[in-house]
Write a protein that holds these residues in place. Sequence first.
Motif, PDB file in Angstrom:
ATOM      1  N   VAL A  61       9.400   0.174  65.539  1.00  0.00           N
ATOM      2  CA  VAL A  61       9.647   1.509  66.071  1.00  0.00           C
ATOM      3  C   VAL A  61       8.693   2.542  65.465  1.00  0.00           C
ATOM      4  O   VAL A  61       8.416   3.572  66.075  1.00  0.00           O
ATOM      5  CB  VAL A  61      11.129   1.908  65.877  1.00  0.00           C
ATOM      6  CG1 VAL A  61      11.448   2.151  64.409  1.00  0.00           C
ATOM      7  CG2 VAL A  61      11.510   3.085  66.747  1.00  0.00           C
ATOM      8  N   ASN A  62       8.136   2.262  64.288  1.00  0.00           N
ATOM      9  CA  ASN A  62       7.209   3.171  63.617  1.00  0.00           C
ATOM     10  C   ASN A  62       5.750   2.815  63.875  1.00  0.00           C
ATOM     11  O   ASN A  62       4.858   3.426  63.306  1.00  0.00           O
ATOM     12  CB  ASN A  62       7.469   3.171  62.108  1.00  0.00           C
ATOM     13  CG  ASN A  62       8.885   3.598  61.789  1.00  0.00           C
ATOM     14  OD1 ASN A  62       9.366   4.610  62.280  1.00  0.00           O
ATOM     15  ND2 ASN A  62       9.573   2.811  60.984  1.00  0.00           N
ATOM     16  N   GLY A  63       5.502   1.805  64.705  1.00  0.00           N
ATOM     17  CA  GLY A  63       4.144   1.391  65.005  1.00  0.00           C
ATOM     18  C   GLY A  63       3.561   0.397  64.016  1.00  0.00           C
ATOM     19  O   GLY A  63       2.399   0.012  64.127  1.00  0.00           O
ATOM     20  N   GLU A  64       4.368  -0.049  63.062  1.00  0.00           N
ATOM     21  CA  GLU A  64       3.911  -1.022  62.066  1.00  0.00           C
ATOM     22  C   GLU A  64       3.815  -2.413  62.701  1.00  0.00           C
ATOM     23  O   GLU A  64       4.703  -2.837  63.441  1.00  0.00           O
ATOM     24  CB  GLU A  64       4.892  -1.062  60.896  1.00  0.00           C
ATOM     25  CG  GLU A  64       4.510  -2.043  59.805  1.00  0.00           C
ATOM     26  CD  GLU A  64       5.558  -2.145  58.699  1.00  0.00           C
ATOM     27  OE1 GLU A  64       5.538  -3.160  57.986  1.00  0.00           O
ATOM     28  OE2 GLU A  64       6.392  -1.236  58.569  1.00  0.00           O
ATOM     29  N   HIS A  65       2.723  -3.115  62.388  1.00  0.00           N
ATOM     30  CA  HIS A  65       2.530  -4.470  62.911  1.00  0.00           C
ATOM     31  C   HIS A  65       3.584  -5.404  62.306  1.00  0.00           C
ATOM     32  O   HIS A  65       3.720  -5.493  61.097  1.00  0.00           O
ATOM     33  CB  HIS A  65       1.122  -4.965  62.566  1.00  0.00           C
ATOM     34  CG  HIS A  65       0.826  -6.324  63.100  1.00  0.00           C
ATOM     35  ND1 HIS A  65       0.483  -6.544  64.412  1.00  0.00           N
ATOM     36  CD2 HIS A  65       0.831  -7.534  62.500  1.00  0.00           C
ATOM     37  CE1 HIS A  65       0.284  -7.835  64.594  1.00  0.00           C
ATOM     38  NE2 HIS A  65       0.492  -8.463  63.458  1.00  0.00           N
ATOM     39  N   VAL A  66       4.310  -6.097  63.176  1.00  0.00           N
ATOM     40  CA  VAL A  66       5.358  -7.023  62.753  1.00  0.00           C
ATOM     41  C   VAL A  66       4.872  -8.459  62.861  1.00  0.00           C
ATOM     42  O   VAL A  66       5.191  -9.297  62.029  1.00  0.00           O
ATOM     43  CB  VAL A  66       6.630  -6.824  63.614  1.00  0.00           C
ATOM     44  CG1 VAL A  66       7.659  -7.909  63.355  1.00  0.00           C
ATOM     45  CG2 VAL A  66       7.222  -5.445  63.372  1.00  0.00           C
ATOM     46  N   GLY A  67       4.091  -8.746  63.902  1.00  0.00           N
ATOM     47  CA  GLY A  67       3.616 -10.096  64.111  1.00  0.00           C
ATOM     48  C   GLY A  67       2.938 -10.219  65.451  1.00  0.00           C
ATOM     49  O   GLY A  67       2.567  -9.229  66.074  1.00  0.00           O
ATOM     50  N   THR A  68       2.803 -11.459  65.906  1.00  0.00           N
ATOM     51  CA  THR A  68       2.169 -11.773  67.178  1.00  0.00           C
ATOM     52  C   THR A  68       3.061 -12.750  67.933  1.00  0.00           C
ATOM     53  O   THR A  68       3.552 -13.717  67.351  1.00  0.00           O
ATOM     54  CB  THR A  68       0.783 -12.420  66.941  1.00  0.00           C
ATOM     55  OG1 THR A  68      -0.001 -11.529  66.140  1.00  0.00           O
ATOM     56  CG2 THR A  68       0.076 -12.688  68.242  1.00  0.00           C
TER      57      THR A  68
END
Length: 85
Positions: A31-38
Amino acid sequence: MTQNNEISDRIASDLKARLEQEGEHLQVKDVNGEHVGTVDHLEGDQLKLTRTDSPDGEHHYVPLSQVESMDEVAVYLNVAHSDLK
């Protein structure tokens, strides 16, 4: 069928079509634009994330209920990275 299920079904259908068409994995951002994964692929009603993008080298899963939207680049979640199940 509830509205939430309709949204999840639509997102799942769009994701499947996108992955089949492009063959490239979409990024997953919180939700904050942080990369979580692919995204590796869809497995049931969850996104299976690639192991290569994981800090512990394991597959992780994100329920479609935590997906807010998607575009040509990424899948956007409705939760923070720290709140993922």
